[in-house]
Enzyme design. Sequence first.
Site, mmCIF file in Angstrom:
data_model
loop_
_atom_site.group_PDB
_atom_site.id
_atom_site.type_symbol
_atom_site.label_atom_id
_atom_site.label_comp_id
_atom_site.label_asym_id
_atom_site.label_seq_id
_atom_site.Cartn_x
_atom_site.Cartn_y
_atom_site.Cartn_z
ATOM 1 N N HIS A 139 0.833 -1.205 0.000
ATOM 2 C CA HIS A 139 0.000 0.000 0.000
ATOM 3 C C HIS A 139 0.870 1.258 0.000
ATOM 4 O O HIS A 139 0.622 2.196 -0.761
ATOM 5 C CB HIS A 139 -0.905 0.039 1.241
ATOM 6 C CG HIS A 139 -1.920 -1.043 1.309
ATOM 7 N ND1 HIS A 139 -2.061 -1.830 2.432
ATOM 8 C CD2 HIS A 139 -2.863 -1.459 0.433
ATOM 9 C CE1 HIS A 139 -3.045 -2.684 2.237
ATOM 10 N NE2 HIS A 139 -3.550 -2.494 1.027
ATOM 11 N N LYS A 146 -16.732 -7.000 6.103
ATOM 12 C CA LYS A 146 -15.431 -7.494 6.564
ATOM 13 C C LYS A 146 -15.371 -7.564 8.085
ATOM 14 O O LYS A 146 -15.978 -6.750 8.777
ATOM 15 C CB LYS A 146 -14.304 -6.571 6.082
ATOM 16 C CG LYS A 146 -14.007 -6.659 4.611
ATOM 17 C CD LYS A 146 -12.758 -5.857 4.272
ATOM 18 C CE LYS A 146 -12.358 -6.041 2.827
ATOM 19 N NZ LYS A 146 -11.119 -5.308 2.508
ATOM 20 N N ARG A 190 -2.011 -6.037 -8.012
ATOM 21 C CA ARG A 190 -0.945 -7.021 -7.945
ATOM 22 C C ARG A 190 -0.980 -7.964 -9.133
ATOM 23 O O ARG A 190 0.009 -8.593 -9.461
ATOM 24 C CB ARG A 190 -1.053 -7.830 -6.650
ATOM 25 C CG ARG A 190 -0.757 -7.003 -5.410
ATOM 26 C CD ARG A 190 -1.150 -7.735 -4.167
ATOM 27 N NE ARG A 190 -2.612 -7.883 -4.189
ATOM 28 C CZ ARG A 190 -3.324 -8.325 -3.176
ATOM 29 N NH1 ARG A 190 -2.753 -8.690 -2.067
ATOM 30 N NH2 ARG A 190 -4.634 -8.420 -3.267
ATOM 31 N N SER A 244 -3.121 -7.869 3.088
ATOM 32 C CA SER A 244 -3.407 -7.675 4.517
ATOM 33 C C SER A 244 -3.891 -8.958 5.187
ATOM 34 O O SER A 244 -3.467 -9.293 6.294
ATOM 35 C CB SER A 244 -4.456 -6.573 4.703
ATOM 36 O OG SER A 244 -3.969 -5.341 4.260
#
Length: 159
Positions: free
Chosen positions: A17, A41, A90, A127
């Site tokens: 990040h 989440k 990514r 993460s």
Amino acid sequence: MSIAVCPGSFDPITLGHVDVVRRALTIFDEVIVGVAQNPGKNYRFAPEERLALAESAIADLPGARVMPVHGLLADFVQDTGASAIVKGLRGAADFDAEQAMALMNRHLSGVETVFIMGDPRLAHVASSLVKDVARHGGYIDDLVPTEVAAALTRKDSDV
């Protein structure tokens, strides 16, 4: 002055990040790291902890600042006067996940999303994976800022 918003839940913020924010600052005068809340989440860190960790992680990046995002990202972007949303990718799976959000944000606000390819050396850093490795006592110091590694260690010792 050009402003971009780099949104995410940042639970926690990683070196990937930070790399995206650093590189976005070569394109935009200011980058707002927008720490969002996703009701779908389960977070390891409370919103105020995620804000503090993000602030610490970007403290040495002139032109970057952290703000909480409440509500729709499209509204937040308009409220801040940003001209773009910046997202790090990514790989293809990230693009597939981000494309619909980028199109919806453009539909709602007219603001474009700029994709920055992540550093290949950090392509495996997510993460969720960092939290899992930390939970099992693995080495994460080369995946997250120092303050995040310490915070995860504290969290895991409290469990």
